[in-house]
Design a protein around this motif. Structure first.
Motif, PDB file in Angstrom:
ATOM      1  N   GLU A 123      95.837   2.768 -42.354  1.00 41.81           N
ATOM      2  CA  GLU A 123      95.841   1.601 -41.486  1.00 41.81           C
ATOM      3  C   GLU A 123      94.478   0.913 -41.507  1.00 41.81           C
ATOM      4  N   ALA A 124      93.412   1.698 -41.454  1.00 45.01           N
ATOM      5  CA  ALA A 124      92.070   1.113 -41.520  1.00 45.01           C
ATOM      6  C   ALA A 124      91.839   0.445 -42.870  1.00 45.01           C
ATOM      7  N   CYS A 125      92.344   1.045 -43.938  1.00 45.93           N
ATOM      8  CA  CYS A 125      92.212   0.441 -45.270  1.00 45.93           C
ATOM      9  C   CYS A 125      92.928  -0.897 -45.343  1.00 45.93           C
ATOM     10  N   ARG A 126      94.110  -0.979 -44.749  1.00 38.65           N
ATOM     11  CA  ARG A 126      94.851  -2.248 -44.768  1.00 38.65           C
ATOM     12  C   ARG A 126      94.087  -3.327 -44.006  1.00 38.65           C
ATOM     13  N   ARG A 127      93.501  -2.948 -42.875  1.00 41.55           N
ATOM     14  CA  ARG A 127      92.714  -3.920 -42.118  1.00 41.55           C
ATOM     15  C   ARG A 127      91.495  -4.365 -42.918  1.00 41.55           C
ATOM     16  N   PHE A 128      90.877  -3.424 -43.609  1.00 43.68           N
ATOM     17  CA  PHE A 128      89.716  -3.764 -44.418  1.00 43.68           C
ATOM     18  C   PHE A 128      90.093  -4.713 -45.552  1.00 43.68           C
ATOM     19  N   GLU A 129      91.135  -4.383 -46.286  1.00 43.51           N
ATOM     20  CA  GLU A 129      91.550  -5.206 -47.420  1.00 43.51           C
ATOM     21  C   GLU A 129      91.944  -6.613 -46.985  1.00 43.51           C
ATOM     22  N   ALA A 130      92.481  -6.737 -45.767  1.00 44.23           N
ATOM     23  CA  ALA A 130      92.920  -8.042 -45.283  1.00 44.23           C
ATOM     24  C   ALA A 130      91.749  -8.961 -44.962  1.00 44.23           C
ATOM     25  N   ALA A 170      85.062  21.413 -43.860  1.00 45.12           N
ATOM     26  CA  ALA A 170      85.967  20.667 -44.739  1.00 45.12           C
ATOM     27  C   ALA A 170      87.074  19.976 -43.958  1.00 45.12           C
ATOM     28  N   ALA A 171      87.510  20.608 -42.879  1.00 47.35           N
ATOM     29  CA  ALA A 171      88.590  20.019 -42.087  1.00 47.35           C
ATOM     30  C   ALA A 171      88.164  18.728 -41.413  1.00 47.35           C
ATOM     31  N   GLN A 172      86.853  18.512 -41.258  1.00 49.81           N
ATOM     32  CA  GLN A 172      86.359  17.308 -40.599  1.00 49.81           C
ATOM     33  C   GLN A 172      86.210  16.131 -41.558  1.00 49.81           C
ATOM     34  N   LEU A 173      86.236  16.387 -42.854  1.00 48.57           N
ATOM     35  CA  LEU A 173      85.979  15.324 -43.822  1.00 48.57           C
ATOM     36  C   LEU A 173      86.955  14.153 -43.693  1.00 48.57           C
ATOM     37  N   PRO A 174      88.265  14.402 -43.564  1.00 46.98           N
ATOM     38  CA  PRO A 174      89.172  13.250 -43.398  1.00 46.98           C
ATOM     39  C   PRO A 174      88.879  12.444 -42.139  1.00 46.98           C
ATOM     40  N   LYS A 175      88.506  13.134 -41.044  1.00 53.40           N
ATOM     41  CA  LYS A 175      88.177  12.423 -39.801  1.00 53.40           C
ATOM     42  C   LYS A 175      86.944  11.545 -39.998  1.00 53.40           C
ATOM     43  N   ILE A 176      85.946  12.053 -40.717  1.00 59.47           N
ATOM     44  CA  ILE A 176      84.767  11.241 -41.028  1.00 59.47           C
ATOM     45  C   ILE A 176      85.183  10.023 -41.845  1.00 59.47           C
ATOM     46  N   GLY A 177      86.072  10.245 -42.812  1.00 61.73           N
ATOM     47  CA  GLY A 177      86.571   9.126 -43.624  1.00 61.73           C
ATOM     48  C   GLY A 177      87.260   8.073 -42.787  1.00 61.73           C
ATOM     49  N   VAL A 178      88.072   8.507 -41.818  1.00 64.08           N
ATOM     50  CA  VAL A 178      88.767   7.557 -40.940  1.00 64.08           C
ATOM     51  C   VAL A 178      87.766   6.758 -40.117  1.00 64.08           C
ATOM     52  N   ASP A 179      86.789   7.447 -39.528  1.00 66.62           N
ATOM     53  CA  ASP A 179      85.807   6.762 -38.682  1.00 66.62           C
ATOM     54  C   ASP A 179      84.969   5.772 -39.493  1.00 66.62           C
ATOM     55  N   LEU A 180      84.572   6.153 -40.703  1.00 68.14           N
ATOM     56  CA  LEU A 180      83.799   5.245 -41.544  1.00 68.14           C
ATOM     57  C   LEU A 180      84.641   4.057 -41.999  1.00 68.14           C
ATOM     58  N   GLU A 181      85.889   4.311 -42.373  1.00 69.77           N
ATOM     59  CA  GLU A 181      86.747   3.211 -42.813  1.00 69.77           C
ATOM     60  C   GLU A 181      87.029   2.248 -41.666  1.00 69.77           C
ATOM     61  N   ASP A 182      87.116   2.789 -40.454  1.00 74.73           N
ATOM     62  CA  ASP A 182      87.326   1.933 -39.293  1.00 74.73           C
ATOM     63  C   ASP A 182      86.115   1.028 -39.077  1.00 74.73           C
ATOM     64  N   ILE A 183      84.907   1.559 -39.260  1.00 78.22           N
ATOM     65  CA  ILE A 183      83.708   0.729 -39.169  1.00 78.22           C
ATOM     66  C   ILE A 183      83.745  -0.370 -40.219  1.00 78.22           C
ATOM     67  N   ALA A 184      84.113  -0.007 -41.453  1.00 81.71           N
ATOM     68  CA  ALA A 184      84.185  -0.990 -42.533  1.00 81.71           C
ATOM     69  C   ALA A 184      85.199  -2.082 -42.210  1.00 81.71           C
ATOM     70  N   ALA A 185      86.347  -1.686 -41.666  1.00 90.25           N
ATOM     71  CA  ALA A 185      87.396  -2.658 -41.355  1.00 90.25           C
ATOM     72  C   ALA A 185      86.951  -3.617 -40.261  1.00 90.25           C
ATOM     73  N   VAL A 186      86.383  -3.081 -39.188  1.00 86.32           N
ATOM     74  CA  VAL A 186      85.957  -3.942 -38.076  1.00 86.32           C
ATOM     75  C   VAL A 186      84.819  -4.855 -38.523  1.00 86.32           C
ATOM     76  N   LEU A 187      83.895  -4.350 -39.343  1.00 82.08           N
ATOM     77  CA  LEU A 187      82.809  -5.193 -39.845  1.00 82.08           C
ATOM     78  C   LEU A 187      83.360  -6.323 -40.711  1.00 82.08           C
ATOM     79  N   ALA A 237      81.604   4.315 -32.484  1.00 83.62           N
ATOM     80  CA  ALA A 237      82.005   4.995 -33.718  1.00 83.62           C
ATOM     81  C   ALA A 237      80.904   5.939 -34.200  1.00 83.62           C
ATOM     82  N   VAL A 238      79.646   5.490 -34.133  1.00 82.10           N
ATOM     83  CA  VAL A 238      78.536   6.338 -34.571  1.00 82.10           C
ATOM     84  C   VAL A 238      78.393   7.554 -33.661  1.00 82.10           C
TER      85      VAL A 238
END
Length: 505
Positions: free
Chosen positions: A57-64, A92-109, A186-187
């Motif tokens: 979902e964050a990726c779609r917002r970013f691409e848009a 390792a289990a936290q890596l996807p969550k970090i990815g989501v939080d970073l992608e959300d920052i990218a999308a909102v920016l 987010a940070v």
């Protein structure tokens, strides 16, 4: 934008601010680089269905919203993920969550940049139309009898230009404040929930700071302008090799690496950091206090240089390390320390009866440099817990968005803690003062245990001399503790508790 009749500076003065400058600041962010780093974390982790859905979902917002410009990649994405898992201790289990939080920052920016660009484009078009109409009124031939009506129309157009500029300014200020509020939360989430300090995105997330890449370039330019010739002259001077000559030769090698386009990206970065440490350690004049770790950039650089030498020479029981290994170790330690300090600060606030969400918000405010005493005030642009209503909400003031719900119990806990922490100037003050305090330990003992425990982890359990005098102290103490911890979190805690216990007697 070129205008013939309207004066941009007068428009800015009449509006009370510069909407073009706000847009320029927002457009300086690099969402694509944040998105690429997010994908690296997401791909490296064990994704759950929930995290994958949120990431997509964050990726779609970013691409848009992304305009597909500024596609450079100064962040070594795969290396950063490797550092996070191997050196920073991120699970390792936290890596996807970090990815989501970073992608959300990218999308909102990216979304913020798109809206800001649209607003500025619209303002520019409106002002050009007004400017053209003014040109006709000012320079075309008119019947003298029409002069009063023409002057009135000129005034109306100027007022319209002022109003349009002011309206756009208000919109962009609200847009910027909304993004800043989202970024800050987010940070904080990355540090507290994920255990990861997002240092690589500093500056490219439009946080008001220059990026690490720009900072490194400035360090190299500064060395070239102020020190390189002096170092070369010292190295070429007659006589045998001295420690001063060896240091100068090392700086010259770092300069050669930092300015070599063919050199490894990380090698150039680390060489630039050492040149910056050298310059900052000798800086004179006041410097701001680090809102998380305390101290300032000068004391930080001085200690980094000291420990750079110690690790390169080899600590007792340990082999010597090469310069890049040491610099990266110090970087990793500081990055980890920022995350752990925030986690400990939140933990301490929760131990005093504050809900996790409220504790994160308070710790986040302190980490952004808002003095503890100011958080209790209901004025300016500061959103405070003291403004919470019985329904658990806080009204937005001064353009800041309302923070998440605070209960009356949160307010009471904040007021109780505030009586003790009124002088807290950094997140580390909160962490040191509140950790274990609720369990009956004296203040100094609690501070020593917290500082020693976190400090032991900061250097990854590597043996070092114990800087006992730095364990206790309100400002900059934690930096001393993390550089002087004995060995590992357990050993650091025992040492810190012992030193602090002696002070409580």
């Amino acid at each position: 934008m070129q205008l013939s009749c309207l004066d941009i500076n007068q428009l800015i003065a009449a509006a009370g601010g510069d909407p073009w400058k706000i847009d320029e600041s927002l457009q300086s962010g690099r969402p694509i680089q944040i998105s690429d780093l997010a994908k690296a974390f997401h791909d490296a982790g064990r994704c759950t269905a929930e995290s994958s859905k949120a990431f997509d979902e964050a990726c779609r917002r970013f691409e848009a919203s992304w305009n597909r410009e500024n596609g450079d990649h100064p962040i070594n994405d795969s290396a950063e993920v490797q550092r996070a898992t191997q050196s920073l201790g991120v699970q390792a289990a936290q890596l996807p969550k970090i990815g989501v939080d970073l992608e959300d920052i990218a999308a909102v920016l990216a979304e913020t940049q798109r809206v800001s660009a649209t607003q500025i484009s619209s303002l520019d078009a409106q002002l050009k139309d007004i400017d053209g109409a003014l040109g006709h009124l000012l320079y075309d031939d008119h019947d003298p009898a029409e002069t009063p009506a023409i002057q009135q129309r000129i005034n109306e157009l100027i007022n319209l230009a002022d109003a349009d500029t002011k309206s756009t300014l208000n919109t962009l200020e609200s847009l910027r404040d909304g993004y800043t509020d989202h970024l800050e939360k987010a940070v904080t989430n990355l540090r507290v929930d994920d255990g990861y300090d997002p240092a690589p995105i500093q500056g490219i997330d439009d946080d008001g700071k220059i990026s690490h890449d720009e900072h490194d370039q400035n360090a190299v330019k500064n060395y070239d302008a102020k020190q390189r010739e002096l170092d070369q002259a010292l190295v070429n001077s007659p006589g045998g090799m001295t420690p001063e000559k060896a240091d100068a030769a090392a700086r010259l090698r770092d300069y050669a690496t930092a300015t070599n386009p063919a050199a490894d990206l990380d090698a150039r970065r680390l060489a630039s950091e050492r040149l910056d440490d050298f310059a900052m350690a000798r800086f004179t004049g006041p410097l701001p206090t680090d809102p998380i770790l305390g101290g300032d950039a000068r004391s930080r650089a001085q200690m980094r240089l000291e420990w750079q030498k110690k690790f390169e020479q080899g600590l007792p029981g340990g082999p010597p390390m090469n310069p890049d290994q040491v610099t990266q170790l110090l970087d990793n330690g500081e990055q980890e320390a920022r995350a752990v300090v925030m986690q400990q600060a939140v933990k301490g606030l929760v131990s005093q009866g504050m809900s996790p969400n409220a504790a994160k918000a308070v710790a986040g405010d302190v980490a952004r440099g808002i003095p503890w005493a100011e958080i209790t005030k209901q004025q300016g642009q500061i959103v405070t817990l003291a403004g919470a209503g019985v329904d658990g909400t806080v009204a937005a003031r001064g353009g800041r968005h309302a923070v998440d719900a605070f209960t009356p119990e949160d307010v009471k806990a904040f007021e109780r803690v505030g009586k003790v922490l009124g002088g807290a100037g950094a997140a580390v003050d909160v962490a040191l003062a509140l950790n274990d305090w609720a369990h009956g330990a004296g203040f100094a003992e609690s501070a020593g245990k917290a500082g020693g425990s976190i400090g032991g982890g900061w250097l990854g359990g590597m043996a070092g001399g114990a800087a006992a005098g730095s364990v206790i102290g309100p400002e900059g103490a934690f930096v001393g503790a993390i550089l002087g911890a004995a060995a590992g979190a357990w050993g650091g805690e025992k040492l810190g508790g012992f030193v602090g216990g002696q002070l409580d007697k």
